[in-house]
Enzyme design. Sequence first.
Site, PDB file in Angstrom:
ATOM      1  N   ASP A 164      10.656  44.529  61.766  1.00 26.79           N
ATOM      2  CA  ASP A 164      10.943  45.612  62.706  1.00 26.79           C
ATOM      3  C   ASP A 164      11.338  44.958  64.023  1.00 26.79           C
ATOM      4  OD1 ASP A 164      11.184  48.360  63.171  1.00 26.79           O
ATOM      5  OD2 ASP A 164       9.323  48.384  64.314  1.00 26.79           O
TER       6      ASP A 164
ATOM      7  N   TYR B 209      22.396  46.796  70.870  1.00 23.87           N
ATOM      8  CA  TYR B 209      22.415  46.568  72.318  1.00 23.87           C
ATOM      9  C   TYR B 209      23.093  45.246  72.698  1.00 23.87           C
ATOM     10  CZ  TYR B 209      19.239  50.515  72.156  1.00 23.87           C
ATOM     11  OH  TYR B 209      18.708  51.762  71.924  1.00 23.87           O
TER      12      TYR B 209
ATOM     13  N   HIS C  47      16.180  36.496  68.637  1.00 30.95           N
ATOM     14  CA  HIS C  47      14.804  36.864  68.283  1.00 30.95           C
ATOM     15  C   HIS C  47      14.597  36.789  66.776  1.00 30.95           C
ATOM     16  CE1 HIS C  47      17.568  40.152  68.240  1.00 30.95           C
ATOM     17  NE2 HIS C  47      16.732  41.028  67.765  1.00 30.95           N
TER      18      HIS C  47
HETATM   19  P1  IMP Z   1      15.702  46.895  63.172  1.00 31.62           P
HETATM   20  O1  IMP Z   1      14.231  47.212  63.187  1.00 31.62           O
HETATM   21  O2  IMP Z   1      15.967  45.438  62.938  1.00 31.62           O
HETATM   22  O3  IMP Z   1      16.468  47.787  62.255  1.00 31.62           O
HETATM   23  O4  IMP Z   1      16.238  47.182  64.663  1.00 31.62           O
HETATM   24  C1  IMP Z   1      16.057  48.457  65.291  1.00 31.62           C
HETATM   25  C2  IMP Z   1      17.062  48.649  66.394  1.00 31.62           C
HETATM   26  O5  IMP Z   1      16.863  47.670  67.429  1.00 31.62           O
HETATM   27  C3  IMP Z   1      18.527  48.478  65.985  1.00 31.62           C
HETATM   28  O6  IMP Z   1      19.038  49.665  65.460  1.00 31.62           O
HETATM   29  C4  IMP Z   1      19.176  48.099  67.319  1.00 31.62           C
HETATM   30  O7  IMP Z   1      19.403  49.243  68.085  1.00 31.62           O
HETATM   31  C5  IMP Z   1      18.104  47.272  68.001  1.00 31.62           C
HETATM   32  N1  IMP Z   1      18.304  45.846  67.693  1.00 31.62           N
HETATM   33  C6  IMP Z   1      17.524  45.058  66.893  1.00 31.62           C
HETATM   34  N2  IMP Z   1      18.012  43.809  66.812  1.00 31.62           N
HETATM   35  C7  IMP Z   1      19.145  43.805  67.573  1.00 31.62           C
HETATM   36  C8  IMP Z   1      20.097  42.789  67.859  1.00 31.62           C
HETATM   37  O8  IMP Z   1      20.043  41.633  67.389  1.00 31.62           O
HETATM   38  N3  IMP Z   1      21.114  43.159  68.669  1.00 31.62           N
HETATM   39  C9  IMP Z   1      21.230  44.405  69.193  1.00 31.62           C
HETATM   40  N4  IMP Z   1      20.385  45.377  68.934  1.00 31.62           N
HETATM   41  C10 IMP Z   1      19.325  45.089  68.133  1.00 31.62           C
END
Ligand code: IMP
Length: 193
Positions: free
Chosen positions: A69, A151, A178
Amino acid sequence: MKLIIASNNKGKIREYKDVLEPFGFQAVSQGEEHIHLEVEETGSTFEQNAALKARAIYDQSHCCVIADDSGLEVEALGGEPGLYSARYKGLPTEHERRLAVLKGLEGKENRHARFVTCICFIDEKGEEHLFTGIWNGIIAEREEGTNGFGYDPIFISEDGNGKTTASMPLSFKETHSHRAKAVKKLIAYLQSR
Ligand code: IMP
């Protein structure tokens, strides 16, 4: 060793396969294992959400599982969008969500932000192991660049030479983000078992 990726997101599954297979780990998606679940992210931290997703798949498979997450935390917005990064303020597009962050920071001096990823690995015995990766930076004044997603067009990492992540080659994220940091910790752990 076989690892089930607890996700239905094709891009995420591909990324995990690409990083794990060179180390001899066989990464398969939950779909390939015929597990058709969409787990609700009801936790109040990234760790809890990653663990919820991994546990749901483990309970059905009793195999090693990985779930993650992630999100963007902006200091002057009290850590928002945070857990709600994918659905910030209920806005339907990534562009609108980015604009909401920029608007929230109008007139504010503090533009510090960070991306966070938490990976939960559940081993064959059902034990949880958490790995967190953090990427510090600031929020740009405006959107810039077309690489990446989410983002990336408004995030300038501390190691990004003043450029937004979306203006950097994709290979930069693969080594500095990250997610890359959390994955590195996961792989080191898996190799040490
Ligand atoms: P997830 O939990 O990895 O699906 O990330 C949730 C949300 O966080 C994504 O839909 C993005 O809006 C934001 N996010 C996570 N990782 C990134 C990244 O590497 N670049 C930009 N936005 C991110």
